[in-house]
Write a protein that holds these residues in place. Structure first.
Motif, short mmCIF file in Angstrom:
data_model
loop_
_atom_site.label_atom_id
_atom_site.label_comp_id
_atom_site.label_asym_id
_atom_site.label_seq_id
_atom_site.Cartn_x
_atom_site.Cartn_y
_atom_site.Cartn_z
N ARG A 49 68.19 -53.28 -41.32
CA ARG A 49 69.17 -52.97 -42.60
C ARG A 49 70.71 -53.67 -42.17
O ARG A 49 71.39 -53.99 -43.02
CB ARG A 49 69.26 -51.70 -42.96
CG ARG A 49 69.73 -50.44 -42.40
CD ARG A 49 69.35 -49.22 -42.88
NE ARG A 49 69.52 -48.20 -41.97
CZ ARG A 49 68.52 -47.53 -41.37
NH1 ARG A 49 67.62 -48.21 -41.39
NH2 ARG A 49 68.87 -46.71 -40.31
N LYS A 50 70.85 -53.25 -41.05
CA LYS A 50 72.58 -53.69 -40.81
C LYS A 50 72.55 -55.42 -41.07
O LYS A 50 73.63 -55.76 -41.54
CB LYS A 50 72.66 -53.69 -39.34
CG LYS A 50 73.12 -52.16 -38.74
CD LYS A 50 73.48 -51.96 -37.28
CE LYS A 50 73.91 -50.88 -37.19
NZ LYS A 50 74.07 -50.70 -35.55
N ALA A 51 71.59 -56.18 -40.85
CA ALA A 51 71.56 -57.54 -41.03
C ALA A 51 71.69 -57.81 -42.45
O ALA A 51 72.25 -58.86 -42.87
CB ALA A 51 70.35 -58.32 -40.43
N LEU A 52 71.11 -57.16 -43.26
CA LEU A 52 71.40 -57.12 -44.82
C LEU A 52 72.74 -57.37 -45.28
O LEU A 52 73.22 -57.92 -46.18
CB LEU A 52 70.67 -55.95 -45.50
CG LEU A 52 69.14 -55.96 -45.30
CD1 LEU A 52 68.65 -54.72 -45.90
CD2 LEU A 52 68.44 -57.29 -45.50
N ASP A 53 73.73 -56.56 -44.53
CA ASP A 53 75.04 -56.34 -45.05
C ASP A 53 75.89 -57.41 -44.39
O ASP A 53 77.23 -57.43 -44.32
CB ASP A 53 75.53 -54.92 -44.81
CG ASP A 53 74.87 -54.05 -45.74
OD1 ASP A 53 74.47 -54.22 -46.65
OD2 ASP A 53 74.65 -52.73 -45.13
N HIS B 181 75.93 -59.30 -40.11
CA HIS B 181 76.05 -58.78 -38.92
C HIS B 181 76.23 -60.02 -37.86
O HIS B 181 75.79 -61.08 -38.11
CB HIS B 181 74.54 -58.30 -38.46
CG HIS B 181 74.55 -57.42 -37.25
ND1 HIS B 181 75.19 -56.19 -36.95
CD2 HIS B 181 73.45 -57.57 -36.37
CE1 HIS B 181 74.72 -55.97 -35.69
NE2 HIS B 181 73.68 -56.68 -35.49
N ARG B 182 76.68 -59.64 -36.73
CA ARG B 182 77.20 -60.66 -35.76
C ARG B 182 77.78 -62.03 -36.62
O ARG B 182 77.36 -63.23 -36.19
CB ARG B 182 75.86 -61.10 -34.90
CG ARG B 182 75.63 -59.85 -34.33
CD ARG B 182 74.19 -59.96 -33.34
NE ARG B 182 74.18 -58.81 -32.53
CZ ARG B 182 72.99 -58.74 -31.81
NH1 ARG B 182 72.25 -59.77 -31.59
NH2 ARG B 182 72.76 -57.59 -31.15
N GLY B 183 78.43 -61.80 -37.37
CA GLY B 183 79.07 -63.18 -37.89
C GLY B 183 78.34 -63.81 -39.22
O GLY B 183 78.86 -64.60 -39.87
N ARG B 184 77.24 -63.19 -39.50
CA ARG B 184 76.54 -63.61 -40.65
C ARG B 184 76.65 -63.21 -41.99
O ARG B 184 77.30 -62.01 -41.92
CB ARG B 184 74.80 -63.53 -40.32
CG ARG B 184 74.38 -64.31 -39.13
CD ARG B 184 73.11 -64.01 -39.00
NE ARG B 184 72.52 -65.28 -38.52
CZ ARG B 184 71.00 -65.66 -39.03
NH1 ARG B 184 70.18 -64.72 -38.97
NH2 ARG B 184 70.85 -66.86 -38.25
N PRO B 185 76.75 -63.87 -42.99
CA PRO B 185 77.03 -63.23 -44.13
C PRO B 185 76.13 -62.15 -44.64
O PRO B 185 74.86 -62.38 -44.36
CB PRO B 185 77.08 -64.41 -45.15
CG PRO B 185 76.08 -65.56 -44.38
CD PRO B 185 76.26 -65.24 -43.11
N PRO B 186 76.50 -61.50 -45.64
CA PRO B 186 75.27 -60.42 -46.18
C PRO B 186 74.32 -61.19 -46.85
O PRO B 186 74.58 -62.31 -47.49
CB PRO B 186 76.16 -59.46 -47.06
CG PRO B 186 77.63 -60.05 -47.03
CD PRO B 186 77.79 -61.22 -46.09
N VAL B 187 73.05 -60.74 -46.92
CA VAL B 187 71.99 -61.34 -47.71
C VAL B 187 72.20 -61.09 -49.23
O VAL B 187 72.89 -59.99 -49.84
CB VAL B 187 70.68 -60.98 -47.37
CG1 VAL B 187 70.65 -61.27 -46.03
CG2 VAL B 187 70.43 -59.31 -47.79
N ASP B 188 71.51 -61.65 -50.05
CA ASP B 188 71.56 -61.62 -51.67
C ASP B 188 70.66 -60.35 -51.64
O ASP B 188 69.22 -60.57 -51.70
CB ASP B 188 71.26 -62.88 -52.11
CG ASP B 188 71.18 -62.69 -53.54
OD1 ASP B 188 71.12 -61.77 -54.33
OD2 ASP B 188 71.53 -63.79 -54.26
N ARG B 189 71.03 -59.32 -52.13
CA ARG B 189 70.23 -57.88 -52.26
C ARG B 189 69.43 -58.20 -53.43
O ARG B 189 68.50 -57.71 -53.54
CB ARG B 189 71.15 -56.96 -52.37
CG ARG B 189 71.73 -56.29 -51.04
CD ARG B 189 70.86 -55.57 -50.14
NE ARG B 189 71.55 -55.17 -49.01
CZ ARG B 189 71.26 -54.01 -48.49
NH1 ARG B 189 70.62 -53.12 -49.37
NH2 ARG B 189 72.15 -53.41 -47.65
#
Length: 87
Positions: A27-31, A33-41
């Motif tokens: 779930r951290k990756a959804l928001d 993480h590590r410089g990546r943009p949040p996913v389209d929820r």
């Protein structure tokens, strides 16, 4: 996603789909993480709803594994590998 996980709640509602997102290990990756943009929820919710509907519409599906399901920041959703077991 296994049928066993979704079958308990199929068909999913949008509330169910958002609750599933809150329970995943990544779930951290959804928001973002590590410089990546949040996913389209919204896109992820739609993918979960469509997967749920697929399972509901086709009871012969005994197992469905979508791994990984990649969701980008602008609505793109990609299933890299899928395995389906039917009765």
């Amino acid at each position: 996603t296994s049928r066993a996980q979704l079958a308990r709640d199929t068909p999913l509602t949008d509330v169910d789909a958002r609750a599933l997102q809150a329970r995943i290990r990544a779930r951290k990756a959804l928001d973002g993480h590590r410089g990546r943009p949040p996913v389209d929820r919204a896109a992820l919710t739609e993918a979960l709803l469509r997967t749920s509907q697929l399972i509901t519409d086709h009871p012969q599906i005994r197992e469905l594994d979508l791994n990984p399901l990649v969701v980008g920041p602008n609505g793109e959703v990609l299933v890299v590998d899928a395995r389906v077991r039917v009765a």
